[in-house]
Design an enzyme around this catalytic site. Structure first.
Site, PDB file in Angstrom:
ATOM      1  N   LYS A  78       1.124  -2.880  -0.653  1.00  0.00           N
ATOM      2  CA  LYS A  78       1.117  -3.944  -1.733  1.00  0.00           C
ATOM      3  C   LYS A  78       0.755  -3.609  -3.096  1.00  0.00           C
ATOM      4  O   LYS A  78      -0.344  -2.855  -3.170  1.00  0.00           O
ATOM      5  CB  LYS A  78       0.874  -5.441  -1.298  1.00  0.00           C
ATOM      6  CG  LYS A  78       1.318  -6.359  -2.218  1.00  0.00           C
ATOM      7  CD  LYS A  78       0.769  -7.939  -1.570  1.00  0.00           C
ATOM      8  CE  LYS A  78       1.124  -8.930  -2.440  1.00  0.00           C
ATOM      9  NZ  LYS A  78       0.611 -10.055  -1.953  1.00  0.00           N
ATOM     10  N   SER A 154       3.691 -13.747  -1.651  1.00  0.00           N
ATOM     11  CA  SER A 154       4.046 -12.776  -2.790  1.00  0.00           C
ATOM     12  C   SER A 154       4.265 -11.597  -2.414  1.00  0.00           C
ATOM     13  O   SER A 154       4.434 -10.565  -3.148  1.00  0.00           O
ATOM     14  CB  SER A 154       2.710 -12.848  -3.871  1.00  0.00           C
ATOM     15  OG  SER A 154       1.264 -12.424  -3.214  1.00  0.00           O
ATOM     16  N   SER A 178       0.604 -15.490   1.406  1.00  0.00           N
ATOM     17  CA  SER A 178       1.683 -14.554   0.848  1.00  0.00           C
ATOM     18  C   SER A 178       2.015 -13.264   1.848  1.00  0.00           C
ATOM     19  O   SER A 178       2.917 -12.611   1.666  1.00  0.00           O
ATOM     20  CB  SER A 178       0.877 -13.755  -0.253  1.00  0.00           C
ATOM     21  OG  SER A 178       1.091 -14.774  -1.407  1.00  0.00           O
TER      22      SER A 178
END
Length: 447
Positions: A78, A154, A178
């Site tokens: 990420k 997210s 997330s």
């Protein structure tokens, strides 16, 4: 056809049926495909480094040196993780003038040590502050089940990278869901560990009280392997727990409200299938969960802790923020020290009271998200974004606030939009939850 798993590909590598170079070239080709989602799923792609790592892995394998099952496997990380020599953007433009990281985040270093091939850094909700996955700066990757829909957030690009075979597994973070939200709405497995098991150093924080780092992958077993790497534990998969006699609790309150019909039907089918296998499922009151909105009414840990980190950056680069994220961070400006201390006490109190009830069960179960993935158009306005974001986050945030571990498993039927089935365990019951999930996953997937 189902995507190949780490375990399957590790066997192929061991048998000489494939090479890390081949797997990595295939992953990079999917990222670069102009018809695919690669340009929106990734913020950075490290093609040369990935191919060099793949070649090195193949060479080490020939010499008999295979550090783990992840050796030679393409993975994504990420965009809020530090990578030595790279500027950590966290899905934002506001950090584009920040100094490059001087070292890898521990979780990134652990992936490298395990032999994983890191192909790139994935797109995300700016500063990890939404469950939608929308990003105005780098684009919003389309959901693999329906490209007109969001991928959840997210860890948006993380999920799309795995579902579209641009990576075999992905590093995601989970502050309010997330990892589990994008896993649920993209048809993957997503595991949120007990937060303290995995270090968050070198990762741009959203809420240091709630942040955790977990994997998104194609199977429970793959999540167990990657989680062990993240936690620097012996790399293994827990034995599957027998289903017969397990006791699961479904809270009647809060998490079962306002369910989308597709979600409600899929969850009911999954519960029926588990009951037929001997799992004892009980509905329990757990009205304590209804206290959560009031406890977090002033913004909670995310707003207060995010504002503390962002205040200087906002003063300098505020106009460059996603204008759907900016006001959520700014809620923390009005929280006082007394508000924050009271929040800490209320969290500890709620954790004690809920655990006194749920510790009598093997796990608490619920739909991962109350709704299926909304369309990109539905979240294009502040009103639509806020409504859908709250519904996507509502159930998963329970686990973060209560300091639990949890896993989202696919439970939708063929032709339906993806739906997640969540097992939530007590704090530090991670291995037990993974063991149960190994047995639960095939039952709910075929229900």
């Amino acid at each position: 056809m189902a995507n190949p798993t780490i375990i399957q590909l590790a066997a192929d590598l061991a048998a000489g049926r494939t090479t890390s170079r081949k797997l990595t070239e295939e992953a990079l080709a999917r990222i670069e495909d102009p018809k695919g989602e690669g340009k929106r799923a990734f913020v950075k792609v490290w093609k040369d480094q990935a191919l060099a790592a793949a070649d090195a892995s193949d060479g080490l394998r020939k010499a008999g040196l295979v550090p783990s099952a992840l050796a030679g496997i393409p993975v994504s990380i990420k965009n809020l993780c530090d990578v030595a020599g790279e500027t950590t953007l966290s899905g934002s433009k506001a950090l584009d003038d920040a100094k490059p990281a001087t070292a890898d985040a521990p979780v990134v270093a652990r992936l490298r040590a395990a032999g994983a091939v890191i192909v790139g850094s994935t797109n995300m909700s700016e500063f990890a502050f939404s469950g939608v996955g929308f990003n105005p700066h780098y684009g919003t990757p389309g959901n693999p089940a329906d490209r007109t829909r969001v991928p959840g957030g997210s860890s948006a690009g993380a999920a799309v990278s795995v579902a579209d075979r641009m990576a075999v597994a992905a590093l995601g973070t989970d502050t309010g869901g997330s990892v589990r939200i994008p896993a649920a709405v993209c048809g993957l497995v997503g595991f949120k560990p007990t937060a303290r098991r995995v270090p968050i150093d070198g990762v741009v924080p959203l809420s240091t009280s709630l942040d955790s780092i977990g994997p998104l992958a194609n199977s429970v077993e793959d999540c167990a392997l990657v989680d062990a790497v993240f936690a620097s534990e012996p790399i293994s998969v827990p034995d599957a727990a027998p289903l017969a006699g397990l006791r699961f609790a479904i809270p009647k309150h809060f998490v079962m409200d306002e369910l989308d019909p597709t979600v409600a039907k899929a969850f009911e089918r999954a519960c029926s299938a588990l009951a037929a296998k001997g799992v004892k499922i009980e509905q329990i009151e757990l009205a304590e969960l209804n206290e959560l909105p009031a406890i977090n009414a002033k913004g909670g840990f995310a707003a207060s802790e995010a504002y503390a980190w962002h205040k200087d950056l906002i003063a300098r680069r505020g106009p460059d923020y996603d204008q759907l994220v900016y006001p959520r961070i700014m809620r923390g400006k009005d929280m006082t020290a007394a508000d924050y201390i009271e929040l800490l006490a209320k969290r500890a109190d709620l954790c004690r009271r809920v655990s006194a009830i749920t510790s009598n069960y093997d796990a608490v179960i619920m739909p991962t998200c109350a709704i299926v993935a909304p369309t990109i158009e539905e979240v294009s306005t502040p009103e639509g974004f806020t409504k859908k974001n709250l519904l996507l986050l509502r159930n998963t945030t329970v686990g973060n606030f209560l300091d639990r571990c949890g896993i989202s498993l696919p439970c939708h039927a063929a032709g339906e939009l993806p739906v997640g089935f969540m097992l939530m365990g007590e704090a530090m019951a991670d291995k037990r939850v993974l063991a149960m999930a190994r047995s639960v996953a095939p039952v709910v997937a075929s229900s």
